[in-house]
Design a protein around this motif. Structure first.
Motif, mmCIF file in Angstrom:
data_model
loop_
_atom_site.group_PDB
_atom_site.id
_atom_site.type_symbol
_atom_site.label_atom_id
_atom_site.label_comp_id
_atom_site.label_asym_id
_atom_site.label_seq_id
_atom_site.Cartn_x
_atom_site.Cartn_y
_atom_site.Cartn_z
ATOM 1 N N GLU A 88 -6.545 3.955 0.340
ATOM 2 C CA GLU A 88 -6.185 2.826 -0.516
ATOM 3 C C GLU A 88 -6.571 3.079 -1.967
ATOM 4 O OE1 GLU A 88 -4.174 -0.987 0.167
ATOM 5 O OE2 GLU A 88 -4.262 1.056 0.934
ATOM 6 N N THR A 121 -1.225 -3.877 -3.005
ATOM 7 C CA THR A 121 -2.139 -2.873 -2.497
ATOM 8 C C THR A 121 -3.529 -3.475 -2.430
ATOM 9 O OG1 THR A 121 -2.981 -0.613 -2.790
ATOM 10 C CG2 THR A 121 -2.719 -1.919 -4.767
ATOM 11 N N SER A 128 0.831 -1.214 0.000
ATOM 12 C CA SER A 128 0.000 0.000 0.000
ATOM 13 C C SER A 128 0.863 1.260 0.000
ATOM 14 C CB SER A 128 -0.958 0.032 1.201
ATOM 15 O OG SER A 128 -1.842 -1.057 1.179
ATOM 16 N N THR A 149 -3.443 4.538 -3.294
ATOM 17 C CA THR A 149 -2.353 3.591 -3.492
ATOM 18 C C THR A 149 -2.677 2.600 -4.603
ATOM 19 O OG1 THR A 149 -3.095 2.018 -1.788
ATOM 20 C CG2 THR A 149 -1.679 3.819 -1.075
#
Length: 291
Positions: free
Chosen positions: A238, A214, A155, A241
């Motif tokens: 997230e 990720t 991540s 990422t």
């Protein structure tokens, strides 16, 4: 305070807290020695909110247990919140920081020299990191190929030069300690931004075993214990990422560089990084010859 005397072999198993001299002052480092006294080491980097007294990897994951029987020393640098594990231009001008962050120097010069006195190799190491530490793990490994034989990002914000992402980092660093991103790498467009961008520096990673993972931002069972508010925040982080990892994947694919890249169900939180480390473990042990 622990001190080291020159010896020929690392301690076999067990943990210790070291205090390592650096230009930033003494840095606490938690270690779990290789189970059979081997010389290989795995450096494990924290996230943006890195505590001052311990690595979150040691409290929020089972990383120590995962590698307890392996012949590799686990190295957990403590501190460095909002640092991105970089060498900064100057101390942060917005929070009274007394010294300039010099984390690249610490991780690639001062710390390995100190650990060598315990018998730990300076040339047979792996490096992984979560969130803030993910991009750093890749860029540090790319620039210091003589030191690192494997790199992993979980991540990670692996494309910080992407338009306006410097402003997202500015907001995050201000939220975590009132740090000023301009004192780290200068304004957007400064060469330090590109130098510390894993996607821009992908060519430096050619031939290096890598694991980049990720979540896709969709919450799952591992999010439930952290509460709805935390999950919403972790979903948003997230999403960024995920986008960065996709761009990194496209870049290494275009260059013909091998890397294992996984995008899995999950958000920006520790249980998923624990799983990512478990996935990376056999790759790390193979790269270091530490089985």
């Amino acid at each position: 305070m622990a001190t080291a005397a020159p010896i020929l072999r690392t301690p076999a198993g067990g943990g210790e807290e070291l205090f390592v001299p650096s230009s930033m002052g003494p840095i606490k480092v938690q270690v779990q020695w290789a189970a059979r006294g081997g010389r290989a080491a795995l450096y494990v980097l924290d996230g943006l909110r890195a505590p001052a007294d311990h690595s979150q990897w040691t409290t929020d994951t089972d990383a120590l247990r995962q590698f307890a029987g392996d012949n590799v020393t686990m190295v957990f640098p403590v501190g460095g919140r909002s640092s991105f594990y970089a060498d900064w231009y100057r101390p942060s001008s917005t929070n009274g920081q007394a010294t300039t962050y010099k984390w690249e120097t610490f991780l690639t010069s001062e710390l390995p020299a100190f650990l060598e006195r315990y018998g730990v190799s300076r040339t047979n190491n792996a490096i992984v990191g979560a969130s803030m530490g993910g991009n750093a793990a890749l860029t540090l490994a790319g620039r210091h190929r003589d030191q690192f034989k494997f790199a992993g990002s979980f991540s990670g914000f692996v494309h910080p030069t992407y338009p306006l992402w410097n402003e997202a980092m500015r907001a995050a660093m201000w939220d975590e300690g009132n740090f000023n991103v301009d004192d780290m790498w200068g304004p957007a467009g400064d060469s330090a931004w590109s130098r510390n961008d894993a996607t821009e520096q992908a060519e430096s990673l050619r031939g290096l075993p890598m694991y980049v993972s990720t979540g896709n931002g969709r919450p799952g069972p591992l999010d439930v214990p952290h509460g709805i508010g935390n999950t919403v925040n972790a979903m948003a982080l997230e999403a960024m990422t995920t986008a960065a990892t996709q761009m990194f994947r496209d870049r290494v694919t275009a260059l013909g560089i091998d890397a294992r890249i996984d995008i899995v169900d999950g958000t920006h939180t520790w249980p998923y990084w624990q799983e990512a480390l478990a996935t990376a473990r056999p790759m790390i042990l193979d790269a270091l010859g530490a089985r």
